[in-house]
Design an enzyme around this catalytic site. Structure first.
Site, mmCIF file in Angstrom:
data_model
loop_
_atom_site.group_PDB
_atom_site.id
_atom_site.type_symbol
_atom_site.label_atom_id
_atom_site.label_comp_id
_atom_site.label_asym_id
_atom_site.label_seq_id
_atom_site.Cartn_x
_atom_site.Cartn_y
_atom_site.Cartn_z
ATOM 1 N N CYS A 78 0.836 -1.205 0.000
ATOM 2 C CA CYS A 78 0.000 0.000 0.000
ATOM 3 C C CYS A 78 0.870 1.255 0.000
ATOM 4 O O CYS A 78 0.595 2.216 -0.722
ATOM 5 C CB CYS A 78 -0.925 -0.016 1.213
ATOM 6 S SG CYS A 78 -1.984 1.435 1.331
ATOM 7 N N CYS A 115 -3.981 -2.418 6.208
ATOM 8 C CA CYS A 115 -4.016 -1.092 5.599
ATOM 9 C C CYS A 115 -5.313 -0.841 4.836
ATOM 10 O O CYS A 115 -5.627 -1.518 3.866
ATOM 11 C CB CYS A 115 -2.819 -0.977 4.653
ATOM 12 S SG CYS A 115 -2.577 0.625 3.920
#
EC number: 2.8.1.13
Length: 383
Positions: free
Chosen positions: A120, A217
């Site tokens: 991410c 995330c």
């Protein structure tokens, strides 16, 4: 706005430094958490032209208890209103799905244990966000609430561990290039977490006492097993000892990771001691979860690892053996090792002492002192 804690604890910039900064525009990623909130404030105090950006990277679904994007956006907006800065909003859900989540699912399907936060950061926060901030919003820099530091000496930009060793997040940022680091500011990386919260309380920010996010995330803290089952069909199978003895059933190999002790569903086994069981292998061909008993069992130990998909912060592949330290998981103590280049995208890592729970799919991140050199994805253990 003023903070007594900030005035006491952080170094003051000269009027010349503040004047220089005033010509620079910074887009600060606002997550709705305390770290990004205080980062925006610190940047203001340092003279920068600061604007916030809230990224929505996961589409809402029926998991209202876990998808907190609406609440996080409201908190980010409240902080920006309090600080008197503009908040931009952008939806990167498509990019997240294509470049992070599909890889995450593919890795689990292949029996590996990926780290989506690292991907991410690579694909969203320091690629999509950075490009949008620079190209569309005219930013000179981006800023995030990560606990890392940047060093600029003699034209060399380096990524350093955060000052607060309990919160250091350099492990998650090893894929960044020196150019990406040079375009990024990390205001809270220079201070400790309790001071960050104290500054937020001083300012009366809504995020001052907000709990830190610990979930995957942008997906939140939902029940992981139930979440994963929505995307990947589980295939239950046998749990066997290293010697082949069947001692139980597993729910699906994707739910387990090497070194795992809890949640195996193995009670007392007749004829065996009460020592705990640990996962030592996932046999994908036969759909068997292999376990060993005892935390000092040699089946748990690795002498080293092979890592691929390498990223060096300076983007220069190593050509000779490298003495350094490595982390094979977050919050792990540094392991002394030797890194042996096999080719530009593959290294062998030999530990000075055997290590437990070296997990394919996770990342091996290399350090020399405070500097994060880079890292790669663990391909396999060396026994």
């Amino acid at each position: 706005m003023k903070s007594i804690v900030y005035e006491k604890k952080l170094p003051k910039l000269t009027s010349l430094e503040i004047a220089k900064n005033s010509k620079k525009k910074v887009i600060c990623g606002m997550s709705g958490g305390v770290d990004s909130s205080v980062s925006a404030f610190i940047l203001q105090q340092q003279g920068y032209q600061v604007e916030g950006l809230f990224m929505k990277n996961w589409e809402e679904d029926d998991d209202t208890d876990y998808c907190t994007a609406a609440n996080d956006l409201a908190d980010a907006q409240a902080v920006c209103d309090k600080l008197g800065i503009k908040l931009h909003k952008i939806n990167f859900a498509a990019e997240y799905w294509d470049n992070v989540f599909e890889h995450f699912l593919a890795e689990y399907k292949a029996g590996r244990t990926p780290n989506p936060d690292i991907l991410c950061n690579k694909e969203i926060k320091f690629k999509a966000f950075l490009e949008y901030a620079v190209e569309d919003l005219g930013a000179d820099y981006i800023a995030t609430g990560h606990y890392v530091r940047r060093s600029d000496v003699n034209g060399q930009t380096k990524l350093l561990r955060g000052l607060d060793s309990n919160k250091d997040q350099s492990y998650f940022l090893y894929t960044l290039s020196k150019d990406q680091v040079a375009q990024s500011l990390f205001p809270v990386g220079e201070i400790e977490k309790p001071i960050v919260r104290a500054i937020a309380e001083d300012l009366g920010l809504i995020t001052a006492k907000k709990k830190d996010s610990t979930g995957i995330c942008f997906i939140g803290e939902r029940k992981f097993k139930e979440f994963l089952a929505r995307f990947l069909p589980a295939q239950p199978g046998e749990i066997r000892m290293v010697d082949g003895k069947v001692i139980g059933k597993h729910d699906g190999l994707m739910y387990y990771t090497l070194g795992q002790r809890k949640g195996l569903g193995i009670g007392g086994v007749k004829g065996l001691s009460e020592d705990p069981f640990y996962v030592v292998e996932k046999d994908l061909i036969n759909n068997v979860l292999v376990v060993a008993q005892g935390n000092d069992n040699s089946a748990l130990l690795s002498q080293g690892l092979i890592a691929t998909q390498l990223y060096w912060v300076d983007r220069l592949p190593i050509r000779q053996n490298l003495r350094c330290t490595v982390k094979t998981r977050y919050r792990q103590q540094d392991i002394a090792c030797e890194v042996i280049p096999l080719n530009d995208d593959c290294v062998e890592v030999r530990f000075d002492e055997p290590q437990i729970a070296v997990t394919p799919g996770q990342s091996a991140v290399f350090y020399q002192g405070e500097e994060c050199l880079g890292g790669g994805v663990i391909e396999r253990q060396i026994k």
